[in-house]
Design an enzyme around this catalytic site. Sequence first.
Site, PDB file in Angstrom:
ATOM      1  N   HIS A   1       0.821  -1.208   0.000  1.00  9.86           N
ATOM      2  CA  HIS A   1       0.000   0.000   0.000  1.00  9.86           C
ATOM      3  C   HIS A   1       0.855   1.259   0.000  1.00  9.86           C
ATOM      4  CE1 HIS A   1      -2.071  -3.321   2.151  1.00  9.86           C
ATOM      5  NE2 HIS A   1      -3.005  -3.041   1.270  1.00  9.86           N
TER       6      HIS A   1
HETATM    7  S1  FES Z   1       1.662  -0.480   3.356  1.00 12.36           S
HETATM    8 FE1  FES Z   1       0.111  -1.916   3.754  1.00 12.36          FE
HETATM    9  S2  FES Z   1       1.209  -3.645   4.430  1.00 12.36           S
HETATM   10 FE2  FES Z   1       2.753  -2.174   4.079  1.00 12.36          FE
END
Ligand code: FES
Length: 199
Positions: free
Chosen positions: A158
């Site tokens: 993410h």
């Molecule tokens: S940014 Fe979501 S698991 Fe690392």
Amino acid sequence: MSNDAMDPGRRTWIGIACGAGAIGTVATAVPFVSSFAPSERAKAAGAAVEVDISDLKVGEMATVEWRGKPVWILRRSPEQLASLKKTEPLVADPQSKRNPNELTPEYARNEHRSRKPELLVAVGICSHLGCSPTAKLQAGAQPSLPDDWQGGFFCPCHGSTFDLAGRVFKNKPAPDNLEVPPHIYLSDSRLLIGEDKQA
Ligand code: FES
């Protein structure tokens, strides 16, 4: 480097919860350090892992397994250490004040987040949903990273980013810095991960 340590079956943390499946491995430049190996049963129970870091060169990172998790050992160069001053205003918890008992032992609550300034020891698991970030140690512009990137770690799940002390940048999904595990140096070349008091 032992072949055993490279067994893909033991690297199941890689890509945990990463729908994109973009990370099949730790960066290829990242060797596993051969370490004195406790039995599988002892490791599962959380036995400490002793690592010989004498071959770890400046700028190199190694990964060892502790409690089923990847632990990174990065020997930072003077330039990499200096980069921490530049990232300090950009990270969310520069002094590692969040969850200190869980994430940052007292001896690592300093500007380097480490016992020895040059050596970062951190659990390579993102504090968001548990992916293992990718080492992006090279400074400079590159895909998915800001143009003034100083080197650090990128979580492709993410998009969270961490500096070379494992401090999460502001406004990222990951809420916290990477965990610094308990550890102690038994000598200049021997690192014990999982305990921080000498017997
Ligand atoms: S940014 Fe979501 S698991 Fe690392």
